[in-house]
Design a protein around this motif. Sequence first.
Motif, PDB file in Angstrom:
ATOM      1  N   ASP A 128      50.094  68.113  38.224  1.00 53.83           N
ATOM      2  CA  ASP A 128      50.481  69.446  38.706  1.00 53.83           C
ATOM      3  C   ASP A 128      49.271  70.377  38.801  1.00 53.83           C
ATOM      4  O   ASP A 128      49.112  71.098  39.786  1.00 53.83           O
ATOM      5  CB  ASP A 128      51.545  70.064  37.793  1.00 53.83           C
ATOM      6  CG  ASP A 128      52.909  69.421  37.964  1.00 53.83           C
ATOM      7  OD1 ASP A 128      53.153  68.748  38.992  1.00 53.83           O
ATOM      8  OD2 ASP A 128      53.745  69.588  37.049  1.00 53.83           O
ATOM      9  N   TYR A 183      47.005  69.327  41.712  1.00 52.46           N
ATOM     10  CA  TYR A 183      47.618  69.676  42.989  1.00 52.46           C
ATOM     11  C   TYR A 183      47.450  71.172  43.275  1.00 52.46           C
ATOM     12  O   TYR A 183      47.063  71.563  44.382  1.00 52.46           O
ATOM     13  CB  TYR A 183      49.093  69.282  42.992  1.00 52.46           C
ATOM     14  CG  TYR A 183      49.668  69.132  44.370  1.00 52.46           C
ATOM     15  CD1 TYR A 183      49.521  67.938  45.070  1.00 52.46           C
ATOM     16  CD2 TYR A 183      50.358  70.174  44.979  1.00 52.46           C
ATOM     17  CE1 TYR A 183      50.049  67.797  46.346  1.00 52.46           C
ATOM     18  CE2 TYR A 183      50.884  70.034  46.253  1.00 52.46           C
ATOM     19  CZ  TYR A 183      50.729  68.847  46.929  1.00 52.46           C
ATOM     20  OH  TYR A 183      51.241  68.715  48.186  1.00 52.46           O
ATOM     21  N   GLU A 184      47.717  71.995  42.267  1.00 56.15           N
ATOM     22  CA  GLU A 184      47.560  73.443  42.444  1.00 56.15           C
ATOM     23  C   GLU A 184      46.103  73.799  42.729  1.00 56.15           C
ATOM     24  O   GLU A 184      45.818  74.646  43.571  1.00 56.15           O
ATOM     25  CB  GLU A 184      48.074  74.191  41.213  1.00 56.15           C
ATOM     26  CG  GLU A 184      49.579  74.158  41.072  1.00 56.15           C
ATOM     27  CD  GLU A 184      50.314  74.714  42.291  1.00 56.15           C
ATOM     28  OE1 GLU A 184      49.930  75.798  42.789  1.00 56.15           O
ATOM     29  OE2 GLU A 184      51.252  74.052  42.757  1.00 56.15           O
ATOM     30  N   HIS A 185      45.185  73.155  42.029  1.00 51.56           N
ATOM     31  CA  HIS A 185      43.758  73.381  42.263  1.00 51.56           C
ATOM     32  C   HIS A 185      43.401  73.009  43.705  1.00 51.56           C
ATOM     33  O   HIS A 185      42.658  73.730  44.373  1.00 51.56           O
ATOM     34  CB  HIS A 185      42.937  72.566  41.265  1.00 51.56           C
ATOM     35  CG  HIS A 185      41.471  72.770  41.389  1.00 51.56           C
ATOM     36  ND1 HIS A 185      40.832  73.910  40.946  1.00 51.56           N
ATOM     37  CD2 HIS A 185      40.507  71.982  41.918  1.00 51.56           C
ATOM     38  CE1 HIS A 185      39.545  73.813  41.207  1.00 51.56           C
ATOM     39  NE2 HIS A 185      39.317  72.659  41.791  1.00 51.56           N
ATOM     40  N   ASP A 202      44.177  75.527  46.419  1.00 52.69           N
ATOM     41  CA  ASP A 202      43.444  76.776  46.312  1.00 52.69           C
ATOM     42  C   ASP A 202      42.262  76.861  47.274  1.00 52.69           C
ATOM     43  O   ASP A 202      41.485  77.786  47.204  1.00 52.69           O
ATOM     44  CB  ASP A 202      42.916  76.927  44.880  1.00 52.69           C
ATOM     45  CG  ASP A 202      43.299  78.239  44.269  1.00 52.69           C
ATOM     46  OD1 ASP A 202      44.067  78.983  44.888  1.00 52.69           O
ATOM     47  OD2 ASP A 202      42.805  78.516  43.164  1.00 52.69           O
ATOM     48  N   GLU A 250      49.127  73.371  53.422  1.00 53.13           N
ATOM     49  CA  GLU A 250      49.114  72.418  52.308  1.00 53.13           C
ATOM     50  C   GLU A 250      48.308  71.171  52.676  1.00 53.13           C
ATOM     51  O   GLU A 250      47.423  70.736  51.921  1.00 53.13           O
ATOM     52  CB  GLU A 250      50.547  72.041  51.935  1.00 53.13           C
ATOM     53  CG  GLU A 250      50.669  71.166  50.720  1.00 53.13           C
ATOM     54  CD  GLU A 250      52.120  70.953  50.320  1.00 53.13           C
ATOM     55  OE1 GLU A 250      52.340  70.640  49.147  1.00 53.13           O
ATOM     56  OE2 GLU A 250      53.022  71.090  51.181  1.00 53.13           O
TER      57      GLU A 250
END
Length: 133
Positions: free
Chosen positions: A50, A53-55, A58, A71
């Motif tokens: 998680d 993925y968030e990194h 960014d 995305e």
Amino acid sequence: MKSFAERFELMHCIFGGYGEITVVPAAGNGTVFFRYEDTGELFAFEGGFDGLYEHALDGAGASLWPDRDPETANLSLFSVHIMETVELAPPKACRILWKEGGLQAVPGSLPPAVVAFPETLHISFPKRHGHPA
């Protein structure tokens, strides 16, 4: 929000041209491994899926690929950063960390569970090229 399986599938598809990505255990908090196709070297990322993925989301991929959804564009840019990191990795590097200037490959050790049960990383995925629609 997309499920773990949907996010993994997208990441797997984008990184597929460079190597194999695996998450152990297969969940949001699982450790992410990348086996570089050219050399077979195995790297473990800092943190869980998680966080990675968030990194990855960014980034500024949308400015490079405005025709892709943000995305997919950000994951594509992140895959380029991973390849640069892996190709410039010092000898015996097997961990990829987030540092102030970006990703950095460093020497270290793989998580104990993987060393004890290496067959968990012999998951085979069909090779894919291109990006999902």
